[in-house]
Design a protein around this motif. Structure first.
Motif, PDB file in Angstrom:
ATOM      1  N   VAL A  81      -7.320   7.515  -7.527  1.00 18.12           N
ATOM      2  CA  VAL A  81      -7.959   8.939  -7.809  1.00 18.12           C
ATOM      3  C   VAL A  81      -9.131   8.885  -6.966  1.00 18.12           C
ATOM      4  N   THR A  82      -9.206   9.869  -6.202  1.00 15.87           N
ATOM      5  CA  THR A  82     -10.439  10.193  -5.123  1.00 15.87           C
ATOM      6  C   THR A  82     -11.479  11.257  -5.966  1.00 15.87           C
ATOM      7  N   GLU A  83     -12.597  11.034  -5.434  1.00 17.93           N
ATOM      8  CA  GLU A  83     -13.694  11.876  -6.262  1.00 17.93           C
ATOM      9  C   GLU A  83     -13.658  13.257  -5.668  1.00 17.93           C
ATOM     10  N   SER A  84     -13.751  14.275  -6.271  1.00 23.11           N
ATOM     11  CA  SER A  84     -13.649  15.674  -6.007  1.00 23.11           C
ATOM     12  C   SER A  84     -14.417  16.874  -6.758  1.00 23.11           C
ATOM     13  N   PRO A  85     -14.644  18.021  -6.320  1.00 29.22           N
ATOM     14  CA  PRO A  85     -15.422  18.952  -7.433  1.00 29.22           C
ATOM     15  C   PRO A  85     -14.633  19.136  -8.594  1.00 29.22           C
ATOM     16  N   THR A  86     -13.363  18.932  -8.500  1.00 25.04           N
ATOM     17  CA  THR A  86     -12.591  19.302  -9.687  1.00 25.04           C
ATOM     18  C   THR A  86     -13.097  18.172 -11.029  1.00 25.04           C
ATOM     19  N   LEU A  87     -13.218  16.931 -10.399  1.00 25.49           N
ATOM     20  CA  LEU A  87     -13.529  15.940 -11.546  1.00 25.49           C
ATOM     21  C   LEU A  87     -14.953  16.275 -11.956  1.00 25.49           C
ATOM     22  N   LEU A  88     -15.774  16.693 -11.218  1.00 29.42           N
ATOM     23  CA  LEU A  88     -17.169  16.973 -11.765  1.00 29.42           C
ATOM     24  C   LEU A  88     -17.292  18.200 -12.728  1.00 29.42           C
ATOM     25  N   ARG A  89     -16.335  19.170 -12.449  1.00 30.94           N
ATOM     26  CA  ARG A  89     -16.185  20.265 -13.248  1.00 30.94           C
ATOM     27  C   ARG A  89     -15.757  19.967 -14.672  1.00 30.94           C
ATOM     28  N   ILE A  90     -14.691  18.899 -14.768  1.00 28.24           N
ATOM     29  CA  ILE A  90     -14.002  18.545 -15.835  1.00 28.24           C
ATOM     30  C   ILE A  90     -15.355  17.778 -16.686  1.00 28.24           C
ATOM     31  N   PHE A  91     -15.874  17.054 -15.947  1.00 31.41           N
ATOM     32  CA  PHE A  91     -16.976  16.060 -16.713  1.00 31.41           C
ATOM     33  C   PHE A  91     -18.089  16.888 -17.189  1.00 31.41           C
ATOM     34  N   PHE A  92     -18.549  17.863 -16.656  1.00 30.56           N
ATOM     35  CA  PHE A  92     -19.668  18.597 -17.179  1.00 30.56           C
ATOM     36  C   PHE A  92     -19.448  19.776 -17.867  1.00 30.56           C
ATOM     37  N   ARG A  93     -18.279  20.218 -17.919  1.00 31.72           N
ATOM     38  CA  ARG A  93     -17.567  21.099 -18.928  1.00 31.72           C
ATOM     39  C   ARG A  93     -17.473  20.607 -20.076  1.00 31.72           C
ATOM     40  N   HIS A  94     -16.966  19.385 -20.039  1.00 31.00           N
ATOM     41  CA  HIS A  94     -16.929  18.425 -21.418  1.00 31.00           C
ATOM     42  C   HIS A  94     -18.284  18.348 -21.916  1.00 31.00           C
ATOM     43  N   TYR A  95     -19.365  17.903 -21.470  1.00 32.92           N
ATOM     44  CA  TYR A  95     -20.760  17.687 -21.788  1.00 32.92           C
ATOM     45  C   TYR A  95     -21.458  18.675 -22.040  1.00 32.92           C
ATOM     46  N   LYS A  96     -21.556  19.756 -21.233  1.00 33.13           N
ATOM     47  CA  LYS A  96     -22.315  20.716 -21.001  1.00 33.13           C
ATOM     48  C   LYS A  96     -23.558  20.276 -20.178  1.00 33.13           C
ATOM     49  N   VAL A  97     -24.374  21.354 -19.558  1.00 28.65           N
ATOM     50  CA  VAL A  97     -25.399  20.889 -18.778  1.00 28.65           C
ATOM     51  C   VAL A  97     -26.709  21.645 -19.475  1.00 28.65           C
ATOM     52  N   PRO A  98     -27.688  20.566 -19.560  1.00 27.62           N
ATOM     53  CA  PRO A  98     -28.842  20.920 -20.629  1.00 27.62           C
ATOM     54  C   PRO A  98     -29.657  21.876 -19.509  1.00 27.62           C
ATOM     55  N   LYS A  99     -30.292  23.018 -20.417  1.00 28.53           N
ATOM     56  CA  LYS A  99     -31.045  23.993 -19.886  1.00 28.53           C
ATOM     57  C   LYS A  99     -32.218  23.363 -18.878  1.00 28.53           C
ATOM     58  N   ARG A 100     -32.416  24.005 -17.817  1.00 28.96           N
ATOM     59  CA  ARG A 100     -33.442  23.473 -16.873  1.00 28.96           C
ATOM     60  C   ARG A 100     -33.370  22.349 -16.393  1.00 28.96           C
ATOM     61  N   ALA A 101     -32.124  21.608 -16.157  1.00 24.39           N
ATOM     62  CA  ALA A 101     -32.064  20.450 -15.855  1.00 24.39           C
ATOM     63  C   ALA A 101     -31.790  20.095 -14.358  1.00 24.39           C
ATOM     64  N   VAL A 102     -32.424  19.253 -13.572  1.00 19.74           N
ATOM     65  CA  VAL A 102     -32.687  19.096 -12.168  1.00 19.74           C
ATOM     66  C   VAL A 102     -31.625  18.007 -12.161  1.00 19.74           C
ATOM     67  N   ILE A 103     -30.772  17.625 -10.721  1.00 21.64           N
ATOM     68  CA  ILE A 103     -29.821  16.745 -10.774  1.00 21.64           C
ATOM     69  C   ILE A 103     -30.047  16.505  -9.271  1.00 21.64           C
ATOM     70  N   LEU A 104     -30.041  14.911  -9.031  1.00 19.22           N
ATOM     71  CA  LEU A 104     -30.023  14.414  -7.752  1.00 19.22           C
ATOM     72  C   LEU A 104     -28.634  13.658  -7.444  1.00 19.22           C
ATOM     73  N   SER A 105     -28.163  13.826  -6.208  1.00 15.46           N
ATOM     74  CA  SER A 105     -27.061  13.157  -5.706  1.00 15.46           C
ATOM     75  C   SER A 105     -27.054  12.872  -4.227  1.00 15.46           C
ATOM     76  N   ASP A 106     -26.063  12.066  -3.818  1.00 14.14           N
ATOM     77  CA  ASP A 106     -25.829  11.987  -2.351  1.00 14.14           C
ATOM     78  C   ASP A 106     -25.393  13.085  -1.673  1.00 14.14           C
ATOM     79  N   LEU A 107     -24.785  13.107  -0.366  1.00  8.77           N
ATOM     80  CA  LEU A 107     -24.230  13.978   0.375  1.00  8.77           C
ATOM     81  C   LEU A 107     -22.914  14.180   0.305  1.00  8.77           C
TER      82      LEU A 107
END
Length: 238
Positions: A81-107
């Protein structure tokens, strides 16, 4: 080399560490392993597989919703299983994103889809990327969640031939370290980092490659806004 069985399946686990130390988005596992499937017509063998998975989840204390089978309904032959935008969407749609949240990531490519930030589209107020040269030192995921959790996982006496059990147990190890240490890693890597500590933080692996090491120091300090240290690094590099 160790005489241990290696799983034929390589899962992808999404981990998110929060600066306040709360495990508000527990890691989720995405897999092609049919041992995690629950969507097939029942047979005696399939019922046994489902029951074993349920027993492992209950024993270790992991919610079944944190494990997602991402394969085809029929004829699935993939194992990695490779990382992909689809997996991120499933993850954050499950947990929901808090208001005014800032996120850090690699490129990584999974964070961008068609030239746009997947994380901004999901509702984050701001998405900041670490410099590629030093993301492994800034990120509390890379430095140190993945290392500490996998160390505990490898050194346990769990049956690694049981690919379902061992995968679920890794989620448990990640949970424990997020709850116990994630705030400390955020503070150490970024929030309370002092100029004098930058070289110590990355120096142990950079010492063998002096020019690269100095470049890492400069990039780290520039990103952190440690202007005095950045100037010093530039002078050394010259």
């Amino acid at each position: 080399m160790l005489g241990a069985s290696i799983s034929p399946y390589t899962n992808c686990i999404v981990t998110v560490v929060w600066a306040d130390g709360m495990n508000r988005t527990p890691p989720m596992l995405f897999t092609y392993n049919p041992g995690f499937r629950r969507d097939r017509n029942t047979t005696a063998r399939r019922a046994t597989l489902v029951q074993h998975c349920d027993d492992c989840l209950k024993e270790i204390g992991i919610d079944v919703k944190r494990i997602i089978y991402v394969g085809n309904n029929k004829g699935e032959s993939r194992s990695y299983v490779t990382e992909s935008p689809t997996l991120l969407r499933i993850f954050f749609r499950h947990y929901k994103v808090p208001k005014r949240a800032v996120i850090l990531s690699d490129l990584g490519g999974s964070f961008i889809d068609q030239g746009k930030s997947v994380l901004l589209d999901l509702g984050f107020q701001k998405h900041v990327c670490y410099p590629a040269a030093v993301h492994q030192y800034l990120s509390p995921n890379d430095n140190r969640l993945h290392g500490t959790a996998k160390k505990v996982w490898r050194e346990s006496d769990i049956d690694y031939k049981d690919f379902v059990l061992s995968s679920i147990f890794l989620l448990h190890c990640l949970d424990n370290d997020i709850q116990a240490q994630s705030k400390m890693w955020f503070d150490r890597n970024m929030i309370w980092l002092k100029e004098s500590e930058v070289e110590k933080l990355i120096g142990s692996v950079g010492g063998k490659f002096q020019k690269i090491h100095k470049s890492w120091l400069r990039k780290y300090c520039v990103w952190m806004g440690l202007e005095d240290q950045s100037a010093t690094a530039d002078n050394i590099d010259d």
